[in-house]
Design a protein around this motif. Structure first.
Motif, PDB file in Angstrom:
ATOM      1  N   ALA A   1     104.058  72.459  37.876  1.00  0.00           N
ATOM      2  CA  ALA A   1     105.075  73.171  37.101  1.00  0.00           C
ATOM      3  C   ALA A   1     106.209  73.643  37.999  1.00  0.00           C
ATOM      4  O   ALA A   1     107.392  73.570  37.629  1.00  0.00           O
ATOM      5  N   LEU A   2     105.877  74.132  39.194  1.00  0.00           N
ATOM      6  CA  LEU A   2     106.924  74.529  40.139  1.00  0.00           C
ATOM      7  C   LEU A   2     107.791  73.343  40.527  1.00  0.00           C
ATOM      8  O   LEU A   2     109.022  73.461  40.642  1.00  0.00           O
ATOM      9  N   PHE A   3     107.140  72.195  40.704  1.00  0.00           N
ATOM     10  CA  PHE A   3     107.884  70.986  41.075  1.00  0.00           C
ATOM     11  C   PHE A   3     108.843  70.559  39.975  1.00  0.00           C
ATOM     12  O   PHE A   3     110.021  70.266  40.233  1.00  0.00           O
ATOM     13  N   VAL A   4     108.376  70.530  38.726  1.00  0.00           N
ATOM     14  CA  VAL A   4     109.248  70.062  37.644  1.00  0.00           C
ATOM     15  C   VAL A   4     110.390  71.050  37.408  1.00  0.00           C
ATOM     16  O   VAL A   4     111.502  70.635  37.032  1.00  0.00           O
ATOM     17  N   CYS A   5     110.145  72.330  37.622  1.00  0.00           N
ATOM     18  CA  CYS A   5     111.232  73.309  37.483  1.00  0.00           C
ATOM     19  C   CYS A   5     112.300  73.071  38.553  1.00  0.00           C
ATOM     20  O   CYS A   5     113.499  73.099  38.255  1.00  0.00           O
ATOM     21  N   ALA A   6     111.849  72.848  39.785  1.00  0.00           N
ATOM     22  CA  ALA A   6     112.800  72.585  40.870  1.00  0.00           C
ATOM     23  C   ALA A   6     113.537  71.275  40.638  1.00  0.00           C
ATOM     24  O   ALA A   6     114.756  71.183  40.869  1.00  0.00           O
ATOM     25  N   PHE A   7     112.820  70.264  40.152  1.00  0.00           N
ATOM     26  CA  PHE A   7     113.442  68.966  39.906  1.00  0.00           C
ATOM     27  C   PHE A   7     114.465  69.065  38.775  1.00  0.00           C
ATOM     28  O   PHE A   7     115.567  68.511  38.857  1.00  0.00           O
ATOM     29  N   ALA A   8     114.105  69.790  37.706  1.00  0.00           N
ATOM     30  CA  ALA A   8     115.024  69.946  36.583  1.00  0.00           C
ATOM     31  C   ALA A   8     116.251  70.754  36.991  1.00  0.00           C
ATOM     32  O   ALA A   8     117.376  70.452  36.584  1.00  0.00           O
ATOM     33  N   ALA A   9     116.052  71.803  37.805  1.00  0.00           N
ATOM     34  CA  ALA A   9     117.167  72.641  38.238  1.00  0.00           C
ATOM     35  C   ALA A   9     118.164  71.860  39.081  1.00  0.00           C
ATOM     36  O   ALA A   9     119.374  72.134  39.044  1.00  0.00           O
ATOM     37  N   SER A  10     117.669  70.878  39.852  1.00  0.00           N
ATOM     38  CA  SER A  10     118.551  70.082  40.714  1.00  0.00           C
ATOM     39  C   SER A  10     119.173  68.899  39.983  1.00  0.00           C
ATOM     40  O   SER A  10     120.030  68.210  40.541  1.00  0.00           O
TER      41      SER A  10
END
Length: 296
Positions: free
Chosen positions: A46-55
């Motif tokens: 979940a942390l990864f997808v949030c960071a990926f979506a934010a970028s």
């Protein structure tokens, strides 16, 4: 390095990391509850997808927008259920056996795409599906006295992942890949967090390294796979993923002392061959499909 070469490199890296991730999952699954392991893994995802979506372009606000919220959430639930079941499968059926059976997923997707997506399947792909299912029977070897119902666990995981893939195809018609990845991670993390804490188990200090490695592998493998799909067609990425079966069998024998039988090898070859033919056939049909002119 050409884009295609980089695409194959990313796909190969993803497959190698996925194999390592499976070995770590098997190690932890023998020591801790499957729901607990899956929860920790999904928190990192979940942390990864949030960071990926934010970028990504438009950020998280754009990633949240979907025309199919119900189906997107269902995808997350299917994915987390599949991972829980595959952890049980690694523990009770073994890593090598589980991965051999799990290779039937593309064939199950082909079958399910008929009623769920309304796709047509010709006699060639239909024959490949039947041959692949025969290969699964060869792997399971139901006439042998050692047949165990635990072998149905990887079949169940394969069915769940096939349903997840079908749902992904459906939402991809209207939502971006970033949106689909975001909902898979967040919905799955929320769902498992409602159950996982009840299975919280004290972790040995040395095993926290394994849990951390599992989270890192989960993040890197998805990142490299995303990069591969960004540079190569799906029909070229999928055959590379079958190399994961070879790596998993090597790790299963080397690290866990599992025994690979002749029926497992023969059945896996049949399943992989049928799957490769199905993927190739779908690619050929997609190339023959008439291209639609862009709307002015």
């Amino acid at each position: 390095m050409s884009p295609k070469t980089r695409g194959y490199l990313f796909a190969f890296l993803a497959v190698c990391i996925f194999a390592g991730q499976d070995a770590i999952t098997k190690y932890l699954g023998d020591r801790y509850p499957a729901l607990f392991i899956t929860m920790i893994r999904f928190w990192a995802f979940a942390l990864f997808v949030c960071a990926f979506a934010a970028s990504s372009q438009g950020g998280i606000r754009q990633a949240v927008r979907t025309r199919r919220p119900g189906l997107q959430i269902a995808r997350g639930l299917l994915l987390v259920a599949e991972i829980v079941l595959i952890v049980f499968s690694y523990v009770h059926a073994g890593l090598a056996m589980s991965q051999s059976i799990f290779q039937a997923t593309p064939l199950i997707i082909t079958v399910l795409s008929i009623p769920l997506l309304g796709e047509a399947v010709g006699w060639r792909r239909g024959t490949a599906v039947l041959v692949g299912l025969l290969g699964v029977l060869v792997i399971i070897n139901p006439v042998d006295v050692h047949f165990d119902l635990s072998l149905l666990l990887p079949l169940g995981a394969s069915l769940l992942f096939a349903l997840y893939s079908i749902a992904t195809r459906a939402v991809s018609r209207e939502d971006s890949a970033v949106t689909s990845l975001f909902y898979a991670g967040i919905a799955g993390a929320v769902a498992i967090s409602l159950i996982g804490p009840f299975h919280w188990t004290e972790v040995k200090p040395s095993d926290w390294y394994a849990l951390a490695a599992l989270c890192v592998c989960g993040t890197l493998s998805h990142y490299f796979l995303i990069r591969a799909y960004g540079l190569l067609p799906a029909a070229e990425v999928q055959p590379v993923t079958y190399f994961q079966l070879v790596l998993n069998v090597i790790l299963a024998v080397w690290l866990f002392g599992e025994i690979v039988t002749l029926n497992m090898i023969a059945g896996a070859l049949i399943v992989v061959g049928a799957g490769l033919f199905t993927i190739w056939r779908e690619h050929q049909l997609a190339r023959r499909a008439p291209r639609q002119d862009p709307i002015p």
